[in-house]
Design a protein around this motif. Structure first.
Motif, mmCIF file in Angstrom:
data_model
loop_
_atom_site.group_PDB
_atom_site.id
_atom_site.type_symbol
_atom_site.label_atom_id
_atom_site.label_comp_id
_atom_site.label_asym_id
_atom_site.label_seq_id
_atom_site.Cartn_x
_atom_site.Cartn_y
_atom_site.Cartn_z
ATOM 1 N N THR A 88 41.592 34.315 43.691
ATOM 2 C CA THR A 88 41.772 35.689 44.181
ATOM 3 C C THR A 88 40.526 36.494 43.873
ATOM 4 O OG1 THR A 88 42.812 36.341 42.096
ATOM 5 C CG2 THR A 88 44.286 35.671 43.889
ATOM 6 N N ASP A 89 40.282 37.512 44.689
ATOM 7 C CA ASP A 89 39.140 38.396 44.494
ATOM 8 C C ASP A 89 39.644 39.678 43.852
ATOM 9 O OD1 ASP A 89 36.864 39.927 44.564
ATOM 10 O OD2 ASP A 89 36.711 39.991 46.752
ATOM 11 N N ARG A 90 39.199 39.903 42.618
ATOM 12 C CA ARG A 90 39.604 41.120 41.911
ATOM 13 C C ARG A 90 38.553 42.216 42.078
ATOM 14 N NH1 ARG A 90 40.807 36.852 38.495
ATOM 15 N NH2 ARG A 90 43.031 36.453 38.308
ATOM 16 N N GLY A 91 37.817 42.165 43.182
ATOM 17 C CA GLY A 91 36.740 43.110 43.424
ATOM 18 C C GLY A 91 37.202 44.502 43.804
ATOM 19 N N GLY A 92 38.482 44.709 43.955
ATOM 20 C CA GLY A 92 38.986 46.041 44.266
ATOM 21 C C GLY A 92 39.231 46.242 45.750
ATOM 22 N N ALA A 93 39.614 47.461 46.084
ATOM 23 C CA ALA A 93 39.949 47.801 47.471
ATOM 24 C C ALA A 93 38.749 47.578 48.372
ATOM 25 C CB ALA A 93 40.410 49.250 47.555
ATOM 26 N N GLY A 94 39.011 46.968 49.509
ATOM 27 C CA GLY A 94 37.966 46.760 50.495
ATOM 28 C C GLY A 94 37.086 45.546 50.228
ATOM 29 N N SER A 95 37.306 44.862 49.118
ATOM 30 C CA SER A 95 36.513 43.683 48.808
ATOM 31 C C SER A 95 36.979 42.528 49.693
ATOM 32 C CB SER A 95 36.670 43.323 47.331
ATOM 33 O OG SER A 95 35.867 42.213 47.023
ATOM 34 N N ALA A 96 36.049 41.875 50.343
ATOM 35 C CA ALA A 96 36.408 40.790 51.249
ATOM 36 C C ALA A 96 35.571 39.543 50.972
ATOM 37 C CB ALA A 96 36.235 41.241 52.693
ATOM 38 N N ARG A 97 35.385 39.245 49.694
ATOM 39 C CA ARG A 97 34.593 38.070 49.335
ATOM 40 C C ARG A 97 35.449 36.815 49.486
ATOM 41 N NH1 ARG A 97 32.408 40.265 43.652
ATOM 42 N NH2 ARG A 97 34.653 40.407 43.390
ATOM 43 N N ARG A 98 34.802 35.714 49.870
ATOM 44 C CA ARG A 98 35.524 34.454 50.025
ATOM 45 C C ARG A 98 35.832 33.868 48.646
ATOM 46 N NH1 ARG A 98 32.335 30.649 53.936
ATOM 47 N NH2 ARG A 98 30.715 31.140 52.435
#
Length: 182
Positions: free
Chosen positions: A17-27
């Protein structure tokens, strides 16, 4: 017990999972591996490529990832500059980093292994040559290979983990995986 060999592409997070926050769309790993209950045994930086092992066995995961077991990891490293014998000898002895001396590594200059194309490609400077080395380490500090090559005057341009212990990338294209017997 499941053990999966996965060829992590460049710019993919080594987590599900990407915990980069809202709008994060990393693979992430979940974009490639849809096997429930498996977790990475160790990490590989987002800007690095190559072999990751995924398993559902906590003991095996610990054995692979824990530096106490000294499982060798081999990297194919494209570096900026000519990999001279002095730099390779320094890597073989161990390199002093901010967090201490590294264990000795196996290091040799190799011909271009002609890996798959990287997207985006590395930045090449016409006035500065590059070369390839094979580096085998038995510890796993944060960004260790990049810091080691930089310490001997050879900044890393591209980093591909080829093997962990006896498991290799052989026959796996970026984004591909296969299950094997542990």
């Amino acid at each position: 017990m499941a053990l999966i060999l996965f060829n992590k592409p460049y710019d993919v997070l080594s987590q599900f999972t990407d915990r980069g926050g809202a709008g994060s769309a990393r693979r992430t790993l979940s974009d490639f591996v849809a096997v429930p209950g498996v977790y990475p045994a160790g990490r590989l930086d987002r800007d690095s490529e190559g072999l990751m092992l995924l398993t559902d066995d906590g003991r095996l995961q610990a054995r692979i990832a824990d530096p106490r077991y000294k499982m060798p990891k081999t990297y194919l490293v494209q570096v900026e500059g000519e990999a001279a014998e002095e730099a390779l000898a320094a890597l073989r002895r161990g390199v002093r980093l901010k967090d201490g001396l590294t264990r000795p590594a196996a290091a040799e200059r190799i011909a271009d292994p002609e890996p798959w194309p990287r997207d985006p490609p590395i930045r090449v400077r016409k006035s500065v040559p590059d070369s390839w080395i094979r580096l085998t380490i038995s510890e796993g500090r944060n960004r260790q290979v990049r810091r080691m090559t930089a310490a001997v005057g050879l900044p890393t341009l591209r980093l591909i983990r080829w093997s962990i212990g006896d498991w290799t990338l052989e026959g796996l294209a970026p984004g591909e995986w296969r299950a094997v017997r542990p």
